[in-house]
Design a protein around this motif. Structure first.
Motif, PDB file in Angstrom:
ATOM      1  N   SER A   1      11.727  22.141   2.691  1.00 31.93           N
ATOM      2  CA  SER A   1      12.178  22.940   1.554  1.00 31.93           C
ATOM      3  C   SER A   1      11.786  22.333   0.218  1.00 31.93           C
ATOM      4  CB  SER A   1      13.705  23.111   1.602  1.00 31.93           C
ATOM      5  OG  SER A   1      14.352  21.853   1.477  1.00 31.93           O
ATOM      6  N   HIS A   2      11.250  21.116   0.239  1.00 37.33           N
ATOM      7  CA  HIS A   2      10.901  20.464  -1.025  1.00 37.33           C
ATOM      8  C   HIS A   2       9.485  20.829  -1.436  1.00 37.33           C
ATOM      9  CE1 HIS A   2      10.509  17.521  -4.196  1.00 37.33           C
ATOM     10  NE2 HIS A   2      11.817  17.362  -4.122  1.00 37.33           N
ATOM     11  N   ARG A   3       9.312  21.131  -2.714  1.00 34.97           N
ATOM     12  CA  ARG A   3       8.027  21.647  -3.207  1.00 34.97           C
ATOM     13  C   ARG A   3       6.911  20.613  -3.100  1.00 34.97           C
ATOM     14  NH1 ARG A   3       4.396  24.434  -3.570  1.00 34.97           N
ATOM     15  NH2 ARG A   3       3.933  26.120  -4.987  1.00 34.97           N
ATOM     16  N   LEU A   4       7.233  19.323  -3.118  1.00 35.60           N
ATOM     17  CA  LEU A   4       6.197  18.291  -3.053  1.00 35.60           C
ATOM     18  C   LEU A   4       5.747  17.974  -1.631  1.00 35.60           C
ATOM     19  CD1 LEU A   4       7.358  15.712  -5.754  1.00 35.60           C
ATOM     20  CD2 LEU A   4       5.234  17.019  -5.776  1.00 35.60           C
ATOM     21  N   VAL A   5       6.367  18.595  -0.631  1.00 32.27           N
ATOM     22  CA  VAL A   5       6.061  18.212   0.754  1.00 32.27           C
ATOM     23  C   VAL A   5       4.595  18.469   1.103  1.00 32.27           C
ATOM     24  CG1 VAL A   5       6.687  20.444   1.805  1.00 32.27           C
ATOM     25  CG2 VAL A   5       6.941  18.316   3.121  1.00 32.27           C
ATOM     26  N   SER A   6       3.981  19.463   0.458  1.00 33.82           N
ATOM     27  CA  SER A   6       2.592  19.806   0.790  1.00 33.82           C
ATOM     28  C   SER A   6       1.603  18.725   0.365  1.00 33.82           C
ATOM     29  CB  SER A   6       2.196  21.140   0.150  1.00 33.82           C
ATOM     30  OG  SER A   6       2.248  21.062  -1.262  1.00 33.82           O
ATOM     31  N   VAL A   7       2.029  17.827  -0.547  1.00 32.27           N
ATOM     32  CA  VAL A   7       1.127  16.767  -1.004  1.00 32.27           C
ATOM     33  C   VAL A   7       1.694  15.389  -0.673  1.00 32.27           C
ATOM     34  CG1 VAL A   7       0.056  18.137  -2.847  1.00 32.27           C
ATOM     35  CG2 VAL A   7       2.166  16.850  -3.325  1.00 32.27           C
ATOM     36  N   THR A   8       2.679  15.344   0.214  1.00 31.74           N
ATOM     37  CA  THR A   8       3.336  14.082   0.577  1.00 31.74           C
ATOM     38  C   THR A   8       2.990  13.719   2.010  1.00 31.74           C
ATOM     39  OG1 THR A   8       5.180  14.558  -0.919  1.00 31.74           O
ATOM     40  CG2 THR A   8       5.551  12.876   0.761  1.00 31.74           C
ATOM     41  N   GLY A   9       2.391  12.530   2.187  1.00 29.64           N
ATOM     42  CA  GLY A   9       1.995  12.078   3.508  1.00 29.64           C
ATOM     43  C   GLY A   9       2.902  10.987   4.047  1.00 29.64           C
ATOM     44  N   PRO A  10       2.650  10.515   5.290  1.00 27.84           N
ATOM     45  CA  PRO A  10       3.486   9.463   5.888  1.00 27.84           C
ATOM     46  C   PRO A  10       3.568   8.194   5.052  1.00 27.84           C
ATOM     47  CG  PRO A  10       2.083  10.472   7.544  1.00 27.84           C
ATOM     48  CD  PRO A  10       1.628  11.006   6.229  1.00 27.84           C
ATOM     49  N   GLU A  11       2.447   7.769   4.455  1.00 24.56           N
ATOM     50  CA  GLU A  11       2.485   6.556   3.639  1.00 24.56           C
ATOM     51  C   GLU A  11       3.365   6.751   2.412  1.00 24.56           C
ATOM     52  OE1 GLU A  11       1.041   3.264   4.071  1.00 24.56           O
ATOM     53  OE2 GLU A  11       1.344   4.219   6.018  1.00 24.56           O
ATOM     54  N   ASP A  12       3.346   7.958   1.841  1.00 26.90           N
ATOM     55  CA  ASP A  12       4.221   8.242   0.700  1.00 26.90           C
ATOM     56  C   ASP A  12       5.685   8.112   1.108  1.00 26.90           C
ATOM     57  OD1 ASP A  12       2.050   9.014  -1.022  1.00 26.90           O
ATOM     58  OD2 ASP A  12       1.971  10.909   0.058  1.00 26.90           O
ATOM     59  N   ARG A  13       6.024   8.637   2.267  1.00 27.06           N
ATOM     60  CA  ARG A  13       7.412   8.603   2.731  1.00 27.06           C
ATOM     61  C   ARG A  13       7.881   7.153   2.910  1.00 27.06           C
ATOM     62  NH1 ARG A  13       9.287  13.286   6.112  1.00 27.06           N
ATOM     63  NH2 ARG A  13       8.033  15.106   5.550  1.00 27.06           N
TER      64      ARG A  13
ATOM     65  N   GLN B   1       0.839  -1.198   0.000  1.00 24.30           N
ATOM     66  CA  GLN B   1       0.000   0.000   0.000  1.00 24.30           C
ATOM     67  C   GLN B   1       0.879   1.256   0.000  1.00 24.30           C
ATOM     68  OE1 GLN B   1      -3.737   0.069   0.200  1.00 24.30           O
ATOM     69  NE2 GLN B   1      -3.065   2.024  -0.687  1.00 24.30           N
ATOM     70  N   ALA B   2       1.933   1.232   0.802  1.00 22.69           N
ATOM     71  CA  ALA B   2       2.835   2.378   0.850  1.00 22.69           C
ATOM     72  C   ALA B   2       3.570   2.560  -0.478  1.00 22.69           C
ATOM     73  CB  ALA B   2       3.838   2.199   1.991  1.00 22.69           C
ATOM     74  N   PHE B   3       4.030   1.452  -1.063  1.00 22.36           N
ATOM     75  CA  PHE B   3       4.731   1.541  -2.351  1.00 22.36           C
ATOM     76  C   PHE B   3       3.832   2.182  -3.398  1.00 22.36           C
ATOM     77  CE2 PHE B   3       5.674  -0.150  -6.567  1.00 22.36           C
ATOM     78  CZ  PHE B   3       7.031   0.100  -6.690  1.00 22.36           C
ATOM     79  N   TYR B   4       2.574   1.753  -3.455  1.00 23.37           N
ATOM     80  CA  TYR B   4       1.669   2.288  -4.472  1.00 23.37           C
ATOM     81  C   TYR B   4       1.225   3.712  -4.153  1.00 23.37           C
ATOM     82  CZ  TYR B   4       1.512  -1.621  -7.613  1.00 23.37           C
ATOM     83  OH  TYR B   4       1.856  -2.561  -8.551  1.00 23.37           O
ATOM     84  N   SER B   5       1.263   4.096  -2.877  1.00 18.78           N
ATOM     85  CA  SER B   5       1.008   5.489  -2.546  1.00 18.78           C
ATOM     86  C   SER B   5       2.117   6.371  -3.115  1.00 18.78           C
ATOM     87  CB  SER B   5       0.927   5.653  -1.019  1.00 18.78           C
ATOM     88  OG  SER B   5       0.598   6.984  -0.680  1.00 18.78           O
ATOM     89  N   ALA B   6       3.363   5.914  -2.953  1.00 14.71           N
ATOM     90  CA  ALA B   6       4.485   6.650  -3.533  1.00 14.71           C
ATOM     91  C   ALA B   6       4.449   6.615  -5.056  1.00 14.71           C
ATOM     92  CB  ALA B   6       5.807   6.080  -3.031  1.00 14.71           C
ATOM     93  N   GLU B   7       3.980   5.507  -5.619  1.00 15.87           N
ATOM     94  CA  GLU B   7       3.860   5.416  -7.071  1.00 15.87           C
ATOM     95  C   GLU B   7       2.827   6.420  -7.584  1.00 15.87           C
ATOM     96  OE1 GLU B   7       4.847   3.667 -10.853  1.00 15.87           O
ATOM     97  OE2 GLU B   7       5.825   3.957  -8.924  1.00 15.87           O
ATOM     98  N   ALA B   8       1.727   6.580  -6.849  1.00 10.83           N
ATOM     99  CA  ALA B   8       0.723   7.583  -7.216  1.00 10.83           C
ATOM    100  C   ALA B   8       1.313   8.989  -7.132  1.00 10.83           C
ATOM    101  CB  ALA B   8      -0.502   7.460  -6.313  1.00 10.83           C
ATOM    102  N   LEU B   9       2.169   9.214  -6.132  1.00 10.12           N
ATOM    103  CA  LEU B   9       2.847  10.504  -6.023  1.00 10.12           C
ATOM    104  C   LEU B   9       3.766  10.735  -7.216  1.00 10.12           C
ATOM    105  CD1 LEU B   9       3.545  13.046  -4.377  1.00 10.12           C
ATOM    106  CD2 LEU B   9       5.287  11.687  -3.195  1.00 10.12           C
ATOM    107  N   ARG B  10       4.440   9.686  -7.663  1.00 13.48           N
ATOM    108  CA  ARG B  10       5.317   9.814  -8.835  1.00 13.48           C
ATOM    109  C   ARG B  10       4.528  10.240 -10.071  1.00 13.48           C
ATOM    110  NH1 ARG B  10       6.464   7.253 -13.260  1.00 13.48           N
ATOM    111  NH2 ARG B  10       5.042   5.533 -12.779  1.00 13.48           N
ATOM    112  N   VAL B  11       3.365   9.620 -10.280  1.00 10.52           N
ATOM    113  CA  VAL B  11       2.523   9.968 -11.429  1.00 10.52           C
ATOM    114  C   VAL B  11       1.994  11.391 -11.287  1.00 10.52           C
ATOM    115  CG1 VAL B  11       0.399   9.381 -12.661  1.00 10.52           C
ATOM    116  CG2 VAL B  11       1.923   7.558 -11.872  1.00 10.52           C
TER     117      VAL B  11
END
Length: 327
Positions: free
Chosen positions: A296-308, A235-245
Motif C-alpha cells: 500500500s506504500h507508494r514507494l514500494v515500486s522503487v524499493t528493493g531488498p537492500e533498501d529494506r 551498502q544497505a544503509f547507503y541504498s536506503a540513503e539514496a532512496l531517502r534522497v
C-alpha cells in the motif's frame, strides 16, 4: 480536475505553485473564510505579505471566468491593499479549470483596457462597490489608476498540468508511475558522521561474538571475520540513503518517513523477541524486513531488498531498533 471540490482545487494550485521557477520563500494556501481575497500565495521574502508576493486566485466554477466574476475579486484585492492588510502583489493570477472566457481573456491581454473596465465598474453601483463611502471609492480609484495592470494574468490549464507534472505531488495525485530511480552509489571509503550510531551498534554485535578482540569502527571493514558482513550493511544503509534522497526529490514530504514507520511496525516484534545474540536478532530483523508487506506504500515500486535492510539500519541509527540486549 473539473470535478474537484473548491478546497481540492486550491490544494492542487498549492502543489503546482511549488514547481514554479520563482524563488519563493514559502508557498501557502490561505483560502477559506477570512482569506482577504487570497487563495494561494507565493511569498518572495521573509517579510511575507509586507514584502513582494504573488497571488493565485483559484476559482473552481462550472463555466469559464468572465469580467463580472473577475472584477469583484480584483476590487476585493484593492480594498485589502488600501486597508493595509498586505502590500500590492507583484502578480495576480486567475487559476480556473475552465479558464477565462474570450472577453476576460482579451481584457487581460490589453492591460489598459482592463484598467478602464475596472475603473468604470467602480462607479456603476454594482454590489461590489455600492456600499462604499465616497472617500473609500476615491482611495480605490487613486490606487487603481497608479497600478500597472500587467500584473493581472490568467494561467492556462495546459500550464497547470505541465507545471504540476514537475512537482513531487504529481504521481501521488494522478496515480502515474514514479520517476526512474538511479542505482545507488557505493558508500564512501571513510565513515561519515551521520553513520555513527548504526555503525556503533554493528560493532557491539561483532564485539559480543568476539569479546577478546578489540574492534574499532574505523578498521572493522578490513576485519577477516566481520569485514564482509560490515561492508554489506554499509551498502544497505547507503541504498536506503539514496532512496531517502530520491523520495525528497520525487514524492511529497513525509513519504520516506512513513515508509520508515511502516518497516519499523513490520519488524519491531521480531526485534523485541528473545534472541541468543545481537547477531541473531540483526539477522532475523533484516530477513523479515525483506518480507514485510508494503504494497500500500507508494514507494514500494522503487524499493528493493537492500533498501529494506538499509531502512533497518536507518532505524538503528536513531535507536528505534537495537541489536544487542542491555542486561
Amino acid at each position: 480536475m473539473y470535478f474537484y471540490a473548491p478546497g481540492d482545487w486550491e490544494e492542487f494550485i498549492l502543489e503546482w505553485a511549488t514547481a514554479l521557477g520563482e524563488t519563493y520563500v514559502q508557498v501557502k494556501r490561505i483560502g477559506g473564510a477570512g482569506d482577504q481575497g487570497i487563495d494561494v500565495a507565493g511569498l518572495l521574502s521573509d517579510h511575507g505579505f509586507e514584502g513582494e508576493w504573488d497571488c493565485y486566485q483559484a476559482k473552481h466554477y462550472s463555466d469559464a471566468l468572465t469580467p463580472s466574476t473577475a472584477i469583484p475579486e480584483i476590487f476585493k484585492m484593492f480594498r485589502h491593499v488600501a486597508d493595509g492588510h498586505y502590500t500590492m502583489p507583484r502578480r495576480y493570477a486567475f487559476v480556473a479549470p475552465k479558464g477565462c472566457g474570450p472577453t476576460l481573456n482579451r481584457l487581460l491581454s490589453h492591460p489598459s483596457e482592463m484598467k478602464a473596465k475596472v475603473l468604470d465598474a467602480l462607479s456603476d453601483g454594482s454590489p461590489a462597490t455600492r456600499d462604499l463611502a465616497p472617500d473609500t471609492l476615491q482611495a480605490l480609484k487613486s490606487l487603481i489608476q497608479k497600478t500597472d495592470f500587467k500584473m493581472f494574468v490568467a494561467i492556462q490549464l495546459i500550464e497547470l498540468i505541465d507545471g504540476h507534472a514537475r512537482t513531487n505531488y504529481h504521481a501521488f495525485r494522478f496515480g502515474t508511475s514514479l520517476p526512474q530511480r538511479d542505482a545507488p552509489a557505493e558508500p564512501p571509503l571513510e565513515l561519515e558522521a551521520h553513520e555513527s550510531r548504526y555503525v556503533a551498534q554493528l560493532v557491539e554485535v561483532y564485539s559480543e561474538l568476539d569479546p577478546d578482540n578489540p574492534l574499532m569502527p574505523e578498521t572493522i571493514a578490513g576485519h577477516d571475520v566481520h569485514g564482509a558482513h560490515f561492508r554489506r550493511q554499509r551498502q544497505a544503509f547507503y541504498s536506503a540513503e539514496a532512496l531517502r534522497v530520491y523520495a525528497r526529490d520525487s514524492v511529497p514530504p513525509g513519504t520516506f518517513e512513513s515508509l520508515l514507520d511502516d518497516v519499523h511496525a513490520g519488524v519491531v516484534e521480531i526485534a523485541e523477541a528473545p534472541h541468543s545474540s545481537g547477531r541473531d536478532r540483526l539477522t532475523a530483523v533484516l530477513t523479515h524486513a525483506t518480507q514485510v508487506q508494503l504494497d500500500s506504500h507508494r514507494l514500494v515500486s522503487v524499493t528493493g531488498p537492500e533498501d529494506r535492510k538499509g531502512l533497518c539500519h536507518q532505524l538503528a541509527n536513531t535507536d528505534r531498533l537495537t541489536w544487542v540486549s542491555k542486561k
